[in-house]
Design an enzyme around this catalytic site. Sequence first.
Site, mmCIF file in Angstrom:
data_model
loop_
_atom_site.group_PDB
_atom_site.id
_atom_site.type_symbol
_atom_site.label_atom_id
_atom_site.label_comp_id
_atom_site.label_asym_id
_atom_site.label_seq_id
_atom_site.Cartn_x
_atom_site.Cartn_y
_atom_site.Cartn_z
ATOM 1 N N GLY A 54 0.983 -1.268 0.036
ATOM 2 C CA GLY A 54 0.373 -0.051 0.092
ATOM 3 C C GLY A 54 0.960 0.699 -0.205
ATOM 4 O O GLY A 54 1.711 1.939 0.324
ATOM 5 N N ALA A 55 1.128 2.192 -1.172
ATOM 6 C CA ALA A 55 1.527 2.970 -1.156
ATOM 7 C C ALA A 55 0.768 4.675 -1.369
ATOM 8 O O ALA A 55 1.188 5.778 -1.179
ATOM 9 C CB ALA A 55 2.313 3.396 -2.565
ATOM 10 N N HIS A 100 -1.086 7.172 1.892
ATOM 11 C CA HIS A 100 -0.004 8.361 2.926
ATOM 12 C C HIS A 100 0.639 7.493 4.245
ATOM 13 O O HIS A 100 1.584 7.539 4.192
ATOM 14 C CB HIS A 100 -0.887 9.178 4.219
ATOM 15 C CG HIS A 100 -1.631 10.237 2.472
ATOM 16 N ND1 HIS A 100 -0.892 10.903 1.761
ATOM 17 C CD2 HIS A 100 -2.631 10.384 2.403
ATOM 18 C CE1 HIS A 100 -1.477 11.908 0.974
ATOM 19 N NE2 HIS A 100 -2.373 11.931 2.190
ATOM 20 N N VAL A 101 -0.086 5.901 4.810
ATOM 21 C CA VAL A 101 0.426 5.627 5.821
ATOM 22 C C VAL A 101 1.533 4.561 5.265
ATOM 23 O O VAL A 101 2.787 4.594 5.662
ATOM 24 C CB VAL A 101 -0.605 4.314 6.650
ATOM 25 C CG1 VAL A 101 -0.084 3.893 7.686
ATOM 26 C CG2 VAL A 101 -1.515 5.347 7.164
ATOM 27 N N ASP A 147 2.095 -1.258 -4.817
ATOM 28 C CA ASP A 147 0.741 -0.918 -4.953
ATOM 29 C C ASP A 147 0.253 -1.793 -6.230
ATOM 30 O O ASP A 147 0.925 -1.773 -6.775
ATOM 31 C CB ASP A 147 0.284 0.695 -4.695
ATOM 32 C CG ASP A 147 -0.317 0.813 -4.281
ATOM 33 O OD1 ASP A 147 -1.077 1.295 -2.800
ATOM 34 O OD2 ASP A 147 -1.487 0.879 -5.210
ATOM 35 N N VAL A 167 -1.857 -2.611 9.016
ATOM 36 C CA VAL A 167 -1.913 -0.920 9.441
ATOM 37 C C VAL A 167 -3.919 -1.185 8.978
ATOM 38 O O VAL A 167 -4.655 -0.073 9.918
ATOM 39 C CB VAL A 167 -1.208 -0.530 9.653
ATOM 40 C CG1 VAL A 167 -1.659 1.317 9.724
ATOM 41 C CG2 VAL A 167 0.491 -0.516 9.957
ATOM 42 N N HIS A 185 -8.844 -1.518 18.411
ATOM 43 C CA HIS A 185 -8.771 -0.284 17.410
ATOM 44 C C HIS A 185 -9.812 0.411 17.366
ATOM 45 O O HIS A 185 -10.609 0.371 16.066
ATOM 46 C CB HIS A 185 -7.618 -0.414 16.471
ATOM 47 C CG HIS A 185 -7.087 0.974 16.336
ATOM 48 N ND1 HIS A 185 -6.544 1.866 17.114
ATOM 49 C CD2 HIS A 185 -7.036 1.269 14.855
ATOM 50 C CE1 HIS A 185 -6.411 2.451 16.293
ATOM 51 N NE2 HIS A 185 -6.704 1.914 14.955
#
Length: 310
Positions: free
Chosen positions: A7-8, A10-11, A32, A117, A174
Amino acid sequence: MKITVIGAGHVGATAAHRIAEMQLAKEVVLLDIVEGIPQGKALDMYESGPIGLFDSKIYGTNDYQDTADSDIILITAGMARKPGMSREDLLLKNATIVKEVTDRIMQYSSNPIIIMVSNPLDIMTYVSYVRSKLPKERVIGMAGVLDSARFRSFIAEELNVSMKDINAFVLGGHGDSMVPVVKYTNIAGIPLTELLSQEKIDSLVDRTRKGGAEIVNYLKDGSAYYAPAASAVEMIDAIVHDRKRILPCSTLVTGQYGMDNVFIGVPVKIGKNGIEEVLEINLDTAELEALRQSASIVESNCSNLADLLS
C-alpha cells in the site's frame, strides 16, 4: 533485512520512508496496485538518501514477486475512513483486500512477520492470520501503540509537560471500545490521578477513543497517517533490533484475561521472532469487563467473515 510495505498511500509511503531513514532494512519494497505510484514515491524517497544519510535501497513495484523472501511485511492496503464512517464500516471491503494481499505475499515469502495497519485493525489481523497460516506470534496488529501515543500526547498537552515523561497504554480493540488503562498511567512516576481530576481524565479518555475520527473530520477526505506510520515502524524497530519492547499490540489471545481465540490489544513483549510473550497485568473488574466487551465486538465482526475466509 528486507521489509515490504503493501500500500503506497499516505500510511504506507510514510512508513517506508521512515524505515529507510532509520536504516532498519537494506532493502525496502513499496508495493501498490496503481501503476507508477509506488515507483514514483520510492524514487523520491531514494533521492532523499544523500540528505537523510541512509543507504537503504528503496524501490516501488506492482509485482508481488518483488516481495519475495521478505522478513517483515507491513500491510497498509485498504480503503481509508471518511467522515461519519466507523472502522467497522470498512469491514467487508477491506477484508476482501487483506485476504487477497495475504494470499499473494505468502506465495513468495515463507515465514515473514506480518504487521497489520489496515482497518478495522483487529479483524484484519485475524483475516491475515487465517489466510497466512503463520504462527500467531508472527501476525501482529498495530493499534495499541498508536492509541497509547494519542493518549500520552493529550495528557502531555493538558499538563504542559514533556511527552517523554508520560507512561500510558491503551488495551482492547482499535475502535470506540478501546480501553485506556488509567491506573497504570503516570507522569515521571506520578500517578495521573494525582495531577488531574476524574472529570478531566474521563475527557482525555473519550478524546483518545475518538482520536482517529477527530483527524478524519478535519481532513474530510482521508485519515491519520503520520502517527499510524510512526507506530508501525516502532514495532518494526523492536523486531529488527530484538529490543524486547513491551508494547500494546493486537495478538491472538489463548486464555489470557479470560478470552480465547480472538485478536485484541494487550501488552506484549516484541523481539526478533515477533510476539515473544503476552503479559497479563492486574485489571480491576470494570477494566476487565471493558476489555472483554471490546473483544466480543471483534469476535462478532469476525464471525461475519466465515464465508469469505472459507
